[in-house]
Design an enzyme around this catalytic site. Structure first.
Site, PDB file in Angstrom:
ATOM      1  N   LYS A  17      -6.412   0.784   3.131  1.00  0.00           N
ATOM      2  CA  LYS A  17      -5.693   0.051   4.054  1.00  0.00           C
ATOM      3  C   LYS A  17      -6.544  -0.950   5.243  1.00  0.00           C
ATOM      4  CE  LYS A  17      -6.287   4.561   4.557  1.00  0.00           C
ATOM      5  NZ  LYS A  17      -6.099   5.966   4.179  1.00  0.00           N
TER       6      LYS A  17
ATOM      7  N   VAL B 129      -0.424   2.243   2.228  1.00  0.00           N
ATOM      8  CA  VAL B 129       0.930   2.608   3.292  1.00  0.00           C
ATOM      9  C   VAL B 129       1.445   3.741   2.809  1.00  0.00           C
ATOM     10  CG1 VAL B 129       2.755   2.204   4.922  1.00  0.00           C
ATOM     11  CG2 VAL B 129       0.610   0.459   4.402  1.00  0.00           C
TER      12      VAL B 129
ATOM     13  N   LYS C 246      -2.012   0.691   8.978  1.00  0.00           N
ATOM     14  CA  LYS C 246      -0.620   0.575   8.203  1.00  0.00           C
ATOM     15  C   LYS C 246       0.372  -0.085   8.825  1.00  0.00           C
ATOM     16  CE  LYS C 246      -2.113   4.765   6.084  1.00  0.00           C
ATOM     17  NZ  LYS C 246      -2.083   6.450   6.194  1.00  0.00           N
TER      18      LYS C 246
HETATM   19  N1  HSE Z   1      -5.951   9.749   6.184  1.00  0.00           N
HETATM   20  C1  HSE Z   1      -4.845   9.093   5.579  1.00  0.00           C
HETATM   21  C2  HSE Z   1      -3.606   9.918   6.258  1.00  0.00           C
HETATM   22  C3  HSE Z   1      -4.872   9.054   4.135  1.00  0.00           C
HETATM   23  O1  HSE Z   1      -3.906  11.134   6.632  1.00  0.00           O
HETATM   24  O2  HSE Z   1      -2.545   9.368   6.315  1.00  0.00           O
HETATM   25  C4  HSE Z   1      -3.326   8.238   3.709  1.00  0.00           C
HETATM   26  O3  HSE Z   1      -3.591   7.027   4.044  1.00  0.00           O
END
Ligand code: HSE
Length: 399
Positions: free
Chosen positions: A100, A127, A200
């Site tokens: 992302k 996303v 996102k």
């Molecule tokens: N670190 C991100 C989350 C991973 O916890 O949503 C998924 O994009």
């Protein structure tokens, strides 16, 4: 035989190899053709992995192999992921990604590059982890004008907030657990400071309005300042504290996008999305409100979305697909954030400081007061907060 290369063999990369292998017969039957993982690029060696023999440390092995037509980039970070993506697209290879950071920062250029070279740049996994949301928004909502998107977009922070609320876990214990489970970013500040959710929400907003905002410029607040008292006040009103990415497109086309913790009323389905799960509410002018829900992070869910893109590329390799074309959002495309209005929850030591607020409801919780207001603009909220001085403990947007 379609030859695939994987860039990165971390959590998502190894999950992608696993999905492509475990479900190979099923996927090949659906595709009507065979595929093979020819290379895995990583700095490390994996002598104990069944995929160890596929590892290369040299990106040029992939770039210069004309038989590799699909590359899955799961390296994380901007560099060298962006540089490798660009080179692959220029060499006529389609690229799919879970990254992302790269999509939100370089998406305009990379989508245009894919169009120019007649290949695809797909990012379903960028996303919502395993939730199908990008492709449904592009395809199934294409007859709609999308007004508003509100989402729990980060699995790590939702996991932390849920563990704090339900198990009384400390912030740091819940974060360590999220790291162990493979949810957190390499630098968890991206999760807990809201940066990942900002990346996102700008991607989702671009699907709605065609303009990709710079994620570094949208107002972004994470979860580190949330106290146990704040969550108790939320609970006393029947609300849940969630980290929400929000975007709306006004009638004049101006975009508002931001990330912040919000108190979510029980009537809103996002209030019931817990743990690593994400939920994305999309308000569109024909269908009304739709919700996308599922595991927002983790090895196999995210890999499932990466492989969906690989399958899309292979299945449509002979078709002319409609390119995703975005423009970079300029300051003129963005609405004035100080005018954004919503209900607020002021948490104060002394209820009388809130006399001037358009308050709807006041509740006392363990010696502090939660004051729920009618809709107030950012500007009015900031001015009211400044007037309260030390009596103000915190103020939250209500969804
Ligand atoms: N670190 C991100 C989350 C991973 O916890 O949503 C998924 O994009």
């Amino acid at each position: 035989m379609i030859q695939i290369a994987l860039l990165g063999f971390g959590v998502v990369g190894s999950g992608t190899a696993e999905v492509l292998t475990e479900n190979k017969a099923l996927i090949e039957e659906r595709l009507g053709c065979e595929y093979n993982i020819r290379y895995i690029l990583d700095l490390r060696d994996f002598p104990n992995s069944p995929f160890g023999s596929l590892v290369t440390h040299d990106f040029n092995d992939i770039l210069n192999d004309p038989e590799v037509t699909v590359v899955a980039e799961m390296m994380g970070g901007s560099h060298p992921a962006y540089d490798f993506t660009k080179k692959c697209l220029e060499a006529g290879k389609s690229v799919v990604t879970s990254n992302k950071e790269v999509v939100s920062t370089f998406g305009v250029e990379l989508c245009e590059l894919a169009r120019k070279h007649g290949v695809r740049y797909l990012f379903e996994a960028s996303v919502g982890g395993g939730i199908p949301v990008i492709r449904p928004m592009i395809n199934d909502l294409s007859s709609n004008r999308i007004h508003k998107i509100s989402g729990i977009l980060n699995g790590t922070t939702n996991y932390i907030l849920t563990s704090m609320r339900d198990l009384g876990a400390s912030f740091s214990d819940a974060l360590s657990e999220a790291q162990k489970l493979g949810y957190a970013e390499a630098n968890p500040s991206a999760d807990v400071d809201g940066i990942d959710a900002a990346r996102k929400i700008v991607i989702l907003a671009a699907l709605a309005c065609g303009k990709l905002a710079d994620p570094k410029t949208i107002p972004t607040e994470g979860i580190t300042a949330i106290t146990l008292t704040d969550t108790k006040v939320a609970g006393a009103f029947g609300y849940s504290m969630k980290l929400i990415g929000h975007a709306c497109v006004a009638e004049d086309g101006k975009l508002t996008a931001f990330v912040s913790p919000r108190m979510v009323p029980a009537a809103n389905p996002l209030s019931r999305i817990d743990g690593v799960f994400n939920g994305i509410l999309v308000d569109a002018n024909m269908v009304g409100e739709v919700m996308f829900y599922g595991p927002g992070a983790g090895k196999l869910p995210t890999a499932s979305a990466v492989v969906a893109d690989i399958i899309d590329v292979i299945a449509n390799r002979e078709a002319e697909s409609k390119p995703i074309l975005w423009e970079a959002a300029t300051a003129d495309d963005m609405a004035e954030f100080s005018e954004y209005s919503c209900r607020r929850m002021f948490i104060v030591k002394n209820a009388s400081v809130a006399d001037s607020l358009p308050s709807a409801e006041v509740r006392e919780v363990e010696g502090v007061y939660g004051i729920l207001t009618e809709s107030m603009s950012e500007k009015d909220t900031a001015e009211a907060a400044a007037r309260m001085g030390d009596a103000l403990l915190s103020v939250y947007r209500v969804l």
